[in-house]
Design a protein around this motif. Structure first.
Motif, short mmCIF file in Angstrom:
data_model
loop_
_atom_site.label_atom_id
_atom_site.label_comp_id
_atom_site.label_asym_id
_atom_site.label_seq_id
_atom_site.Cartn_x
_atom_site.Cartn_y
_atom_site.Cartn_z
N UNK A 92 0.79 -1.14 0.22
CA UNK A 92 -0.03 -0.01 0.05
C UNK A 92 0.81 1.14 -0.23
N UNK A 93 0.40 2.15 -0.60
CA UNK A 93 1.13 3.77 -0.73
C UNK A 93 1.34 4.40 0.62
N UNK A 94 2.48 4.74 0.60
CA UNK A 94 3.02 5.54 1.94
C UNK A 94 2.29 6.87 1.96
N UNK A 95 2.13 7.42 3.29
CA UNK A 95 1.52 8.70 3.28
C UNK A 95 2.74 9.81 2.83
N UNK A 96 2.29 10.83 2.18
CA UNK A 96 3.44 11.79 2.12
C UNK A 96 3.69 12.26 3.41
N UNK A 146 11.41 19.18 -9.44
CA UNK A 146 11.47 18.52 -7.77
C UNK A 146 12.00 19.79 -7.12
N UNK A 147 12.91 20.55 -7.23
CA UNK A 147 13.18 21.42 -6.47
C UNK A 147 12.12 22.86 -6.59
N UNK A 148 11.99 22.94 -7.64
CA UNK A 148 10.94 24.30 -7.79
C UNK A 148 9.36 24.05 -8.31
N UNK A 149 9.05 23.09 -7.49
CA UNK A 149 7.60 22.57 -7.63
C UNK A 149 6.87 22.23 -6.37
N UNK A 150 5.69 21.10 -6.61
CA UNK A 150 5.25 20.97 -5.56
C UNK A 150 5.77 20.27 -4.25
N UNK A 151 6.73 19.99 -4.29
CA UNK A 151 7.57 19.49 -3.09
C UNK A 151 7.91 20.68 -2.11
N UNK A 152 8.00 21.99 -2.85
CA UNK A 152 8.13 22.99 -1.89
C UNK A 152 6.78 23.41 -1.19
N UNK A 153 5.61 23.03 -1.79
CA UNK A 153 4.23 23.27 -1.07
C UNK A 153 4.09 22.27 -0.10
N UNK A 154 4.73 20.97 -0.48
CA UNK A 154 4.35 19.85 0.61
C UNK A 154 5.17 19.84 1.53
N UNK A 155 6.09 20.73 1.96
CA UNK A 155 6.83 20.68 3.03
C UNK A 155 5.89 21.55 4.17
N UNK A 156 4.90 21.97 3.90
CA UNK A 156 3.91 22.73 4.75
C UNK A 156 4.48 23.82 5.52
N UNK A 174 2.01 16.21 -8.57
CA UNK A 174 2.62 16.27 -9.79
C UNK A 174 2.71 14.80 -10.75
N UNK A 175 2.37 14.80 -12.10
CA UNK A 175 2.27 13.50 -12.53
C UNK A 175 3.52 12.96 -13.03
N UNK A 192 6.24 9.44 -0.64
CA UNK A 192 6.68 10.35 0.26
C UNK A 192 6.66 11.76 -0.14
N UNK A 193 6.83 11.99 -1.52
CA UNK A 193 6.64 13.62 -1.78
C UNK A 193 5.43 14.02 -1.88
N UNK A 194 4.49 12.92 -2.00
CA UNK A 194 2.85 13.23 -2.07
C UNK A 194 2.63 13.72 -3.57
N UNK A 195 3.47 13.21 -4.62
CA UNK A 195 3.09 13.45 -5.84
C UNK A 195 2.75 12.01 -6.70
N UNK A 196 1.83 11.47 -6.59
CA UNK A 196 1.74 9.94 -6.98
C UNK A 196 0.69 9.86 -7.83
N UNK A 197 0.50 10.81 -8.89
CA UNK A 197 -0.45 10.71 -10.15
C UNK A 197 0.13 10.06 -11.14
N UNK A 198 -0.23 8.91 -11.76
CA UNK A 198 0.56 8.71 -13.23
C UNK A 198 0.05 9.35 -14.23
#
Length: 358
Positions: A92-96, A146-156, A174-175, A192-198
């Protein structure tokens, strides 16, 4: 996402003035990883090798090693190894994890001056809306994405990682290429990044219906295969499916260009025909690349990375767009990409570069 269009795309010179919002001045920006001592470098290098070395090397090798293991070790050991690989592949997928995202962004200190996200003035009013952020180029390892996208927002922690004028919601995504979610270890990193859409028709439709902001590397694996250090090569002429899907929901598109991405790694261009064949047949590439001479997986340390959110296209809502309508907006999109690059290339030291739309 690989839908193709057959109408001929107009030449670039006639397309530079057809986008909805023109590129504008760059004042809003935020840099991560700008400073660091030798200890920080060691931590960043270790994290980089863990994420990308583990995901891109150990993950695929573990799958390919299953049949070999039955020839080299006892049956029960090979069976145990196979079980572990299968568990990692189908568990099963890990939570972000915001903590993991913050840890990962420390690897930006491997780059000269860190990694900087810029948002053009004309794009700022649209940041709070549901938008599809289209990144170019992919690069060998997609650092701009990765550095300048959704991962920045996912840091909360938007006050630390995002410009205060561009408060991107943590409910972003992120797809990714579907095959990446079948590779053990790399699959877990993406989760773990929370970007899990194919990057499939169904996956993108889901994001459009939710009006969710998300990022996409339009050039995909083909752009990895085409990479040549020092050249800006985009796989875009026959890549229009993403716009067809966006037209069906009247979605906004933000064009993001990664200045410096094409210089972070050398790539063996002789492998291009093989890799293009692999993408077509199996959906993946096997790039042979080198960043730093003493550790090929690490990016060059003398290159700055700047991602510019440079322009917005507001697409009309067309439930069933014709090939001609898709071709029209595809031409407008290419024109906007060229304009974003041309408008800002001097600022980042690439005045002599020209885009290659392949």
């Amino acid at each position: 996402v690989r839908d193709r269009i057959h109408p001929v795309v107009p030449i670039l010179e006639t397309m530079r003035s057809v986008a909805k919002h023109s590129s504008s001045s760059l004042t809003v920006h935020k840099t991560v990883g700008a400073s660091g001592d030798s200890v920080e470098f060691a931590v960043a290098a270790s994290l980089h090798l863990l994420v990308w070395g583990g995901g891109m090397v150990l993950g695929p090798l573990s799958v390919m090693s299953i049949p070999v293991s039955f020839m080299l070790v006892t049956t029960w050991k090979a069976a145990l190894f196979t079980l572990v690989v299968l568990v990692l592949t189908f568990m099963p997928p890990l939570p972000e994890s915001p903590a993991f995202c913050r840890l990962f962004l420390r690897t930006a200190s491997l780059l000269k001056g860190g990694s900087t996200l810029w948002v053009a003035d004309g794009v700022l009013p649209h940041i709070g809306d549901g938008v599809m952020v289209c990144y170019h180029p992919h690069g060998v390892i997609p650092h701009g994405f990765t550095f300048n996208g959704a991962i920045r927002a996912k840091t909360r922690q938007p006050n630390v990682y995002l410009p205060k004028e561009a408060p991107i919601s943590r409910h972003v995504s992120g797809v990714q290429a579907p095959i990446l979610f079948r590779i053990p270890l790399l699959r877990q990193m993406l989760q773990l990044f929370g970007c899990t859409v194919p990057a499939t028709k169904q996956g993108m439709y889901m994001l459009f219906k939710k009006r969710m902001t998300f990022g996409i590397l339009v050039g995909g694996s083909e752009e990895v295969a085409l990479h040549i250090r020092g050249r800006e090569r985009l796989f875009l002429k026959d890549r229009a499916g993403f716009l067809k899907y966006a037209l069906q929901d009247g979605f906004k598109v933000v064009i993001a260009y990664n200045f410096g991405e094409s210089d972070l790694y050398h790539n063996v261009s002789l492998a291009e025909p093989l890799n293009m064949w692999l993408v077509k047949k199996f959906g993946f590439v096997l790039p042979i690349f080198c960043g730093r001479w003493w550790c090929p997986f690490l990016p060059r340390g003398d290159i700055e990375l700047h991602t510019v959110f440079g322009e917005v296209l507001e697409l009309p809502c067309i439930a069933d767009p014709t090939p001609e309508q898709v071709a029209e907006w595809h031409g407008k999109y290419i024109a906007a990409v060229v304009r974003v690059f041309d408008d800002h290339k001097v600022q980042f030291g690439y005045s002599s570069r020209e885009l290659e739309i392949l």
